[in-house]
Design a protein around this motif. Structure first.
Motif, PDB file in Angstrom:
ATOM      1  N   LEU A  37      20.353  83.942  78.825  1.00 39.95           N
ATOM      2  CA  LEU A  37      21.353  83.416  79.739  1.00 39.95           C
ATOM      3  C   LEU A  37      20.716  82.352  80.626  1.00 39.95           C
ATOM      4  O   LEU A  37      19.664  82.581  81.214  1.00 39.95           O
ATOM      5  CB  LEU A  37      21.923  84.528  80.623  1.00 39.95           C
ATOM      6  CG  LEU A  37      22.918  84.104  81.693  1.00 39.95           C
ATOM      7  CD1 LEU A  37      24.167  83.466  81.082  1.00 39.95           C
ATOM      8  CD2 LEU A  37      23.293  85.290  82.560  1.00 39.95           C
ATOM      9  N   VAL A  38      21.383  81.219  80.712  1.00 41.99           N
ATOM     10  CA  VAL A  38      20.936  80.130  81.562  1.00 41.99           C
ATOM     11  C   VAL A  38      21.969  79.966  82.667  1.00 41.99           C
ATOM     12  O   VAL A  38      23.135  79.720  82.391  1.00 41.99           O
ATOM     13  CB  VAL A  38      20.802  78.812  80.762  1.00 41.99           C
ATOM     14  CG1 VAL A  38      20.399  77.672  81.666  1.00 41.99           C
ATOM     15  CG2 VAL A  38      19.809  78.978  79.616  1.00 41.99           C
ATOM     16  N   LEU A  39      21.532  80.114  83.920  1.00 42.32           N
ATOM     17  CA  LEU A  39      22.396  79.920  85.078  1.00 42.32           C
ATOM     18  C   LEU A  39      21.964  78.640  85.772  1.00 42.32           C
ATOM     19  O   LEU A  39      20.812  78.506  86.158  1.00 42.32           O
ATOM     20  CB  LEU A  39      22.263  81.093  86.049  1.00 42.32           C
ATOM     21  CG  LEU A  39      22.707  82.447  85.527  1.00 42.32           C
ATOM     22  CD1 LEU A  39      22.274  83.547  86.485  1.00 42.32           C
ATOM     23  CD2 LEU A  39      24.206  82.467  85.349  1.00 42.32           C
ATOM     24  N   LEU A  40      22.883  77.721  85.932  1.00 44.91           N
ATOM     25  CA  LEU A  40      22.561  76.407  86.486  1.00 44.91           C
ATOM     26  C   LEU A  40      23.438  76.071  87.675  1.00 44.91           C
ATOM     27  O   LEU A  40      24.645  76.307  87.652  1.00 44.91           O
ATOM     28  CB  LEU A  40      22.750  75.336  85.404  1.00 44.91           C
ATOM     29  CG  LEU A  40      21.841  75.493  84.184  1.00 44.91           C
ATOM     30  CD1 LEU A  40      22.416  74.750  83.001  1.00 44.91           C
ATOM     31  CD2 LEU A  40      20.454  75.006  84.515  1.00 44.91           C
ATOM     32  N   ASP A  41      22.826  75.489  88.683  1.00 47.08           N
ATOM     33  CA  ASP A  41      23.542  75.053  89.870  1.00 47.08           C
ATOM     34  C   ASP A  41      24.071  73.650  89.629  1.00 47.08           C
ATOM     35  O   ASP A  41      23.301  72.711  89.429  1.00 47.08           O
ATOM     36  CB  ASP A  41      22.597  75.075  91.064  1.00 47.08           C
ATOM     37  CG  ASP A  41      23.275  74.742  92.371  1.00 47.08           C
ATOM     38  OD1 ASP A  41      24.364  74.126  92.358  1.00 47.08           O
ATOM     39  OD2 ASP A  41      22.718  75.097  93.413  1.00 47.08           O
ATOM     40  N   GLY A  42      25.376  73.498  89.629  1.00 43.98           N
ATOM     41  CA  GLY A  42      25.992  72.205  89.382  1.00 43.98           C
ATOM     42  C   GLY A  42      25.662  71.162  90.434  1.00 43.98           C
ATOM     43  O   GLY A  42      25.814  69.971  90.198  1.00 43.98           O
ATOM     44  N   GLY A  49      22.971  70.734  87.251  1.00 45.40           N
ATOM     45  CA  GLY A  49      23.113  71.820  86.295  1.00 45.40           C
ATOM     46  C   GLY A  49      24.170  71.565  85.239  1.00 45.40           C
ATOM     47  O   GLY A  49      24.048  72.033  84.101  1.00 45.40           O
ATOM     48  N   LEU A  50      25.209  70.808  85.573  1.00 45.58           N
ATOM     49  CA  LEU A  50      26.259  70.513  84.595  1.00 45.58           C
ATOM     50  C   LEU A  50      25.715  69.623  83.473  1.00 45.58           C
ATOM     51  O   LEU A  50      25.985  69.864  82.297  1.00 45.58           O
ATOM     52  CB  LEU A  50      27.454  69.866  85.284  1.00 45.58           C
ATOM     53  CG  LEU A  50      28.130  70.756  86.334  1.00 45.58           C
ATOM     54  CD1 LEU A  50      29.037  69.938  87.221  1.00 45.58           C
ATOM     55  CD2 LEU A  50      28.870  71.884  85.672  1.00 45.58           C
ATOM     56  N   GLY A  51      24.952  68.606  83.842  1.00 41.80           N
ATOM     57  CA  GLY A  51      24.345  67.730  82.840  1.00 41.80           C
ATOM     58  C   GLY A  51      23.311  68.460  82.016  1.00 41.80           C
ATOM     59  O   GLY A  51      23.207  68.254  80.799  1.00 41.80           O
ATOM     60  N   ILE A  52      22.547  69.340  82.659  1.00 44.61           N
ATOM     61  CA  ILE A  52      21.540  70.117  81.937  1.00 44.61           C
ATOM     62  C   ILE A  52      22.221  71.050  80.939  1.00 44.61           C
ATOM     63  O   ILE A  52      21.768  71.189  79.800  1.00 44.61           O
ATOM     64  CB  ILE A  52      20.651  70.900  82.913  1.00 44.61           C
ATOM     65  CG1 ILE A  52      19.757  69.927  83.684  1.00 44.61           C
ATOM     66  CG2 ILE A  52      19.812  71.937  82.179  1.00 44.61           C
ATOM     67  CD1 ILE A  52      18.960  70.574  84.802  1.00 44.61           C
TER      68      ILE A  52
END
Length: 129
Positions: A37-42, A49-52
């Motif tokens: 699971l990858v949790l990213l801050d937008g 995080g959205l681009g990542i």
């Protein structure tokens, strides 16, 4: 994010966190370990995080499950563009965040037990795995 999820968000589910300071380090960890699971801050900078999330979707044949945190409901369209599996809203509610993470981990098609899964997340200024 880590404090909203905790080490054990549900009975029988233990979360292990791995941390990276930059996108390249995060990719190296995904390559080396089984990251479920990858949790990213937008809102993270310089690489959001959205681009990542979208880049991970494009670069990996079988990317980990991806979840992004957005600051505004109006940003949910960006989360859809990123092709994330789940969207969380900031400020994070520990109950719904933990439930979402558990659901994503338990439903992930994988042979490993939830106790062996890890999470990648990003906070402003860095990427954490």
């Amino acid at each position: 994010m880590r404090s909203a999820i905790g080490e054990s968000p549900a009975e029988g589910v233990r979360i292990e966190y791995a941390v990276a300071g930059e996108y390249d380090e995060a990719v190296a960890l995904i390559d080396k370990y089984e990251i479920d699971l990858v949790l990213l801050d937008g809102e993270a900078q310089p690489a959001g995080g959205l681009g990542i999330a979208r880049q991970l979707r494009d670069e990996f044949d079988e990317p980990p499950t991806l979840a992004v945190v957005v600051a505004r409901d109006a940003d949910r369209w960006l989360a859809a563009w990123s092709r994330a599996d789940a969207v969380l809203k900031h400020p994070l509610n520990p109950v719904t965040t933990g439930a979402t993470v558990v659901d994503l981990l338990v439903n992930r098609a994988s042979g490993s037990a939830p106790a062996q899964r890890a999470a990648l997340y990003s906070i402003p200024g860095s990427v954490h795995v």
